[in-house]
Design a protein around this motif. Structure first.
Motif, PDB file in Angstrom:
ATOM      1  N   LEU A 111       0.996  -1.365  -0.006  1.00 13.08           N
ATOM      2  CA  LEU A 111      -0.185   0.380   0.142  1.00 13.08           C
ATOM      3  C   LEU A 111       0.779   1.646  -0.038  1.00 13.08           C
ATOM      4  N   THR A 112       1.660   1.012   0.482  1.00 18.92           N
ATOM      5  CA  THR A 112       2.603   2.338   0.611  1.00 18.92           C
ATOM      6  C   THR A 112       3.506   3.059  -0.245  1.00 18.92           C
ATOM      7  N   GLN A 113       3.660   1.755  -1.367  1.00 23.96           N
ATOM      8  CA  GLN A 113       4.001   2.116  -3.143  1.00 23.96           C
ATOM      9  C   GLN A 113       2.947   2.886  -3.924  1.00 23.96           C
ATOM     10  N   ILE A 114       1.534   2.642  -3.512  1.00 27.61           N
ATOM     11  CA  ILE A 114       0.565   2.741  -4.540  1.00 27.61           C
ATOM     12  C   ILE A 114       0.059   4.484  -4.296  1.00 27.61           C
ATOM     13  N   GLN A 115       0.628   5.246  -2.956  1.00 30.12           N
ATOM     14  CA  GLN A 115      -0.246   6.684  -2.876  1.00 30.12           C
ATOM     15  C   GLN A 115       0.227   7.300  -4.110  1.00 30.12           C
ATOM     16  N   GLY A 116      -0.775   7.994  -4.261  1.00 29.51           N
ATOM     17  CA  GLY A 116      -0.697   8.868  -5.224  1.00 29.51           C
ATOM     18  C   GLY A 116      -0.396   8.390  -6.313  1.00 29.51           C
ATOM     19  N   PHE A 117      -0.832   7.484  -7.364  1.00 28.15           N
ATOM     20  CA  PHE A 117      -0.837   6.829  -7.896  1.00 28.15           C
ATOM     21  C   PHE A 117      -1.701   7.636  -9.351  1.00 28.15           C
ATOM     22  N   ILE A 118      -1.537   7.282 -10.441  1.00 29.71           N
ATOM     23  CA  ILE A 118      -2.073   8.559 -11.493  1.00 29.71           C
ATOM     24  C   ILE A 118      -3.099   6.944 -12.654  1.00 29.71           C
ATOM     25  N   LEU A 119      -2.749   6.021 -12.322  1.00 27.26           N
ATOM     26  CA  LEU A 119      -2.440   5.092 -12.688  1.00 27.26           C
ATOM     27  C   LEU A 119      -2.667   2.952 -12.871  1.00 27.26           C
ATOM     28  N   ILE A 120      -3.289   2.659 -12.300  1.00 29.66           N
ATOM     29  CA  ILE A 120      -3.170   1.600 -12.204  1.00 29.66           C
ATOM     30  C   ILE A 120      -3.617   0.445 -12.586  1.00 29.66           C
ATOM     31  N   LEU A 121      -2.747  -0.462 -13.643  1.00 33.04           N
ATOM     32  CA  LEU A 121      -3.472  -1.401 -14.387  1.00 33.04           C
ATOM     33  C   LEU A 121      -2.900  -2.836 -14.171  1.00 33.04           C
TER      34      LEU A 121
END
Length: 482
Positions: free
Chosen positions: A42-52
């Motif tokens: 979870l700590t590395q997904i904060q502030g994502f623009i797009l998840i595929l």
């Protein structure tokens, strides 16, 4: 009857820096029919623009800002995927074809991170953990058929049905409806050869020409994109020496002890539960043994393996409360409490009312019961007539349907305000000119009956948004020519 839904979830907890080693592949294994959740750090997904999320190369799920979508590049995932804003991807009701490489690609302003998962889906093992599923008790004479009914009124197109037998859980039947293939029947010491049938509409299992060796534990697991259902059964097949009532009485005591928890691992001996049985549609009364409730007494009735409160009465006010919404509403409008004694009556019983019941007086267990509801059975000689009685007052606007056999073929119906009555011949014409309906109560008479008319009949009464169901076994005896 209560259906216990139980999932086996695999959750991966990732340590370290997300994307630090893009060649690393996490391995996950999951049982066919269950679901898996793949989750990144979870700590590395904060502030994502797009998840595929990809399966192989095609994108199967994505989050663009706050919008989640599931591109239909891969049809095998239709209705199975759930992606939340944390990036967790859940794949439900898995099959062997869902084994493979899953990749998540997270696009952020600082760059792109990736992680890979290898998922292996394996066939269900030799035992099915049915958890806290309630036990159904079935009793039949040797040579007669028995139907192990599921609680599913209609299967759709994505279920996986797995039937197992015995304490060791040997696989005896399997059907993957999604694959549009025929059911598979596995031989267990060849005891069931050519004697098993699966109902394609409900997943119920039919055992024909039963033998005493068919007695034992049966379990079914039905997995779909919405839920996983487990059910358990104990079947007793009695030979010529014992009647089904005697045999089921013996089995009920053992099951009751386990279900009600009166026999513990410490060999604690407790009062044997009282067995109360009745035919479907009858009223069943559970007596408190109290001649008169005392002022201030609290009488409570519980049902099911999870001791759900279904009714109570307070002695000081004689206030009666019934809880219609518990256990999927199977007791709605069916419970009556005696204000004087606290005894409980279940009216118009159904198969789903089979199970353990407990009486508490002032929060202390006083009595336990096992209720066993049997399907109505009727027998007739060839060329005679038999009438299946509804014993129910039909209201204006009620719709009556009579169904026959494992495929639930419609053979007769009453519908509309004008009470239009229709009988159907069945595709093979076996009922032609043999059926009569009674307009007043919907009872069905089968005339000039033959062996082709033996089997399971179901009565459905569609009334004001509710459906009442009764079942009848009809046995046809050959005419004695001697």
């Amino acid at each position: 009857m209560k259906s216990t839904v139980k999932f086996f979830q695999v959750v991966l907890l990732m340590c370290g820096v997300f994307g630090a080693d893009e060649d690393e592949v996490k391995s996950v294994s999951v049982m066919e029919g269950d679901f898996v959740t793949l989750n990144p750090d979870l700590t590395q997904i904060q502030g994502f623009i797009l998840i595929l999320w990809r399966f192989g190369d095609p994108v199967i799920a994505q989050i663009n800002g706050k919008e989640t979508s599931y591109p239909s590049h891969t049809e095998i995932f239709r209705g199975r995927l759930q992606l939340d804003q944390t990036g967790f991807l859940t794949v439900k009701n898995m099959r062997i074809k869902h084994s493979g490489l899953y990749k998540i690609e997270v696009i952020q302003r600082a760059g792109t991170s990736n992680m890979k998962f290898t998922v292996t889906v394996y066939e269900s093992p030799s035992a099915v953990n049915a958890g806290e599923a309630e036990m159904k008790l079935m009793s039949v004479k040797e040579g007669d058929p028995v139907i192990l009914q599921t609680d599913i009124p209609q299967l759709y197109r994505d279920e996986l049905i797995v039937w197992r037998f015995g304490d060791e859980g040997k696989l005896i039947a399997k059907h993957d409806i999604e694959a549009k293939s025929s059911p598979l029947y596995y031989e267990t010491d060849e005891r069931f050869r050519d004697r098993l049938q699966l109902n394609h509409q409900t997943g119920s299992l039919i055992i024909t020409n039963t033998r005493t060796t068919d007695s034992g534990h049966y379990k079914v697991k039905i997995s779909s994109n919405k839920q996983t259902l487990y059910q358990k059964y104990i079947v007793t097949v009695s030979g010529s020496g014992l009647s089904p009532g005697v045999v089921v009485g013996i089995v009920v005591v053992l099951v009751a002890a386990a279900a009600a928890g009166v026999i513990s691992c410490c060999h604690k001996i407790a009062e044997i539960p009282e067995t109360v049985s009745g035919m479907e549609g009858d009223d069943v009364k559970l007596n408190t043994g109290v001649t008169k409730i005392q002022t201030g007494d609290l009488i409570e009735w519980q049902s099911g393996n999870e001791d759900s409160l279904i009714a109570q009465i307070k002695g000081e006010t004689s206030e009666i409360t019934t809880y219609d919404d518990v256990l999927h509403g199977i007791f709605r409008d069916r419970l009556k409490l005696d204000k004087k004694t606290g005894s409980l009556t279940i009216t118009n019983t159904r198969i789903e009312h089979t199970g353990p019941y407990k009486l508490l007086i002032n929060n202390k267990y006083k009595r336990t019961f096992i209720v066993y509801i049997r399907v109505k059975s009727l027998s007739a000689k060839e060329n005679d007539s038999v009438t299946l009685e509804t014993k129910t007052e039909i209201q204006t606007g009620d719709e009556i349907r009579w169904l026959f056999g494992s495929e639930d073929t419609l053979v007769a119906e009453i519908k509309g305000e004008k009470r239009e009555m229709t009988t159907h011949d069945d595709p093979d014409g076996r009922f032609r000119d043999r059926l009569e309906l009674v307009e007043a109560n919907g009872s069905l008479t089968i005339k000039n009956i033959t062996a082709d008319h033996a089997g399971l009949y179901k009565l459905l009464i569609l009334s004001r948004g509710r459906t009442l169901c009764s079942k009848f076994f009809v046995y046809v005896k050959e005419t004695d020519c001697s």
